[in-house]
Write an enzyme that holds these catalytic residues in place. Sequence first.
Site, mmCIF file in Angstrom:
data_model
loop_
_atom_site.group_PDB
_atom_site.id
_atom_site.type_symbol
_atom_site.label_atom_id
_atom_site.label_comp_id
_atom_site.label_asym_id
_atom_site.label_seq_id
_atom_site.Cartn_x
_atom_site.Cartn_y
_atom_site.Cartn_z
ATOM 1 N N LYS A 172 0.846 -1.201 0.000
ATOM 2 C CA LYS A 172 0.000 0.000 0.000
ATOM 3 C C LYS A 172 0.883 1.253 0.000
ATOM 4 C CE LYS A 172 -3.881 -1.875 2.687
ATOM 5 N NZ LYS A 172 -4.943 -1.703 1.695
ATOM 6 N N ARG B 256 -10.287 -11.605 2.136
ATOM 7 C CA ARG B 256 -11.106 -12.695 1.612
ATOM 8 C C ARG B 256 -10.383 -14.028 1.737
ATOM 9 N NH1 ARG B 256 -11.397 -9.532 -4.025
ATOM 10 N NH2 ARG B 256 -11.130 -7.825 -2.540
HETATM 11 N N1 BES Z 1 -8.096 -3.747 4.524
HETATM 12 C C1 BES Z 1 -8.224 -3.386 3.170
HETATM 13 C C2 BES Z 1 -9.529 -2.640 2.882
HETATM 14 C C3 BES Z 1 -9.590 -1.225 3.354
HETATM 15 C C4 BES Z 1 -8.931 -0.224 2.696
HETATM 16 C C5 BES Z 1 -10.393 -0.902 4.440
HETATM 17 C C6 BES Z 1 -9.043 1.083 3.129
HETATM 18 C C7 BES Z 1 -10.502 0.389 4.839
HETATM 19 C C8 BES Z 1 -9.828 1.388 4.204
HETATM 20 C C9 BES Z 1 -8.215 -4.634 2.294
HETATM 21 O O1 BES Z 1 -7.432 -5.678 2.745
HETATM 22 C C10 BES Z 1 -7.685 -4.216 0.975
HETATM 23 O O2 BES Z 1 -6.554 -3.838 0.903
HETATM 24 N N2 BES Z 1 -8.519 -4.292 -0.033
HETATM 25 C C11 BES Z 1 -8.139 -3.900 -1.348
HETATM 26 C C12 BES Z 1 -8.690 -4.919 -2.306
HETATM 27 C C13 BES Z 1 -8.190 -4.779 -3.700
HETATM 28 C C14 BES Z 1 -6.722 -5.073 -3.772
HETATM 29 C C15 BES Z 1 -8.974 -5.717 -4.566
HETATM 30 C C16 BES Z 1 -8.741 -2.527 -1.622
HETATM 31 O O3 BES Z 1 -9.861 -2.265 -1.192
HETATM 32 O O4 BES Z 1 -8.058 -1.715 -2.228
HETATM 33 MN MN MN Z 2 -5.417 -5.502 2.106
#
Ligand code: BES
Ligand code: MN
Length: 481
Positions: free
Chosen positions: A263, A337
Amino acid sequence: MNFELKAMGLTGVSTEKCDALIVLVPQDFKPGKDDLSTLIAQTLKAGDLETKAGKTLCLYRPVQAHATRVVLVGIGAGAARDVRGSVMSAVAAVKSSTLKKLLVCFAAPAREDAVRAVVTAVADASYAYTTTKSKPEGRTLSKVLVAATNATEVQASFNRATGIVVGAELTKEWANRPANHATPTLLAQAAQELAQHPKITCDVLGPKEVAKLGMGAFMAVAQGSDQPLRFIVLKYNGAAKTKAPTVLVGKGITFDCGGISIKPAAEMDEMKYDMSGAASVLGVFRSLAALKPAINVVGLIAACENLVSGSAVKPGDVVTSMSGQTIEILNTDAEGRLVLCDALTYAERFKPAAVVDIATLTGACVIALGGVRSGLFAAKEELGNALFKAGETAQDGCWRMPLDEEYAEGLKTNFADVANLGGRAGGAIAAAKFLQRFTEKFAWAHLDIAGTAWKSGAAKGATGRPVGLLVEYLMDQAQTK
Ligand code: BES
Ligand code: MN
Ligand code: ZN
């Protein structure tokens, strides 16, 4: 913090000693013969107090009361939303290190939803996180008296709300703790402490047991971290063994840096909240310990870190889940997931009445619904409707999202049974469609709490949601059977 409901109107309230008195004044306020009523009527007549929701007037040691500080606050027509906002601002006005005993009084018969709003708003407004501060300035408020002339009518709602508050506060505590103070091992210890309450048991599985179960997807996420994973199994046994339990499954990523699909740095600290689903499961169990409903509940938490290292899982890797389905991990940041799918398969063994997973699953859900409502996905109408209704009653709302098969299209791959990534469009739904593949054996719902579990910015902190929604749903189960 101790809450008590008393059958008392403005006359009784005026002789009650307290550090602060908050009087909720509705737009149709009818003054009685007591001195406090007269005072309120005068302030209204003079135009110094308005009954519009949120308008306050602060008084110091007025002769009409035994309170050091008095806040008169308008609540408009008395809707729960308005009462919540009004109580939040009134508590902010009297919050100080000398506030120990607070009295909140309805100047007209209390509505059930308004009583709930008072209890949750006082708790939220007085909450203080202290665990990792060297000079903690914690909550000084220890006693909250809520006064209403129709106390007996609203007692049940009051009890439900105070039961929810103890759980939601445990959820806030664990969600707010930074990742180095809330490792998978520490989360498991918190769960084990819950088992000190009657009717609650806890089992914790480590890497060896999880490997034996074949939870290849969960293990793939955990393999980049030095912290060992934990799989937590909580049980609340409030009814006969023969009664099918409701299973709650919490996403417990104690820190999510994204893994190799790392990230960006900005706001990455907030990914300590990626175990908020797990924290809400702990909170629900704390509420169950307090409310003691005649139901059976199982709580499953898949806890680990999602980090980068030489042993981290890589984009393109294919892993085998506990269900036997193979998964191509196209983006290591779609890890929620992966841990949830194995926990969902594990849930089958309980022959559940329903399974609800709770997860900070997608940024896409934040875009779709913001921080107001959680995303609700349910294949079965009955379960979807019951959870939606519980959210409304508990003032912890969610909103139904679709599950059309077309949304699963992007999850197809040439190299495994399914990929962990769909397209960017409809990302929250694609994630839900991925989970749904692991839920064929039971009635399932999924709550995406990515937008609602915590607040960012100056008021950064956990909200304790969706403990209210979940406890409300569970308490309904106790009543309908
Ligand atoms: N924990 C994150 C989701 C998230 C992001 C929650 C920002 C709250 C604020 C999750 O694990 C994630 O990174 N999801 C990705 C999925 C994508 C790579 C398909 C996302 O939402 O960007
Ligand atoms: Mn994630
Ligand atoms: Zn995550």
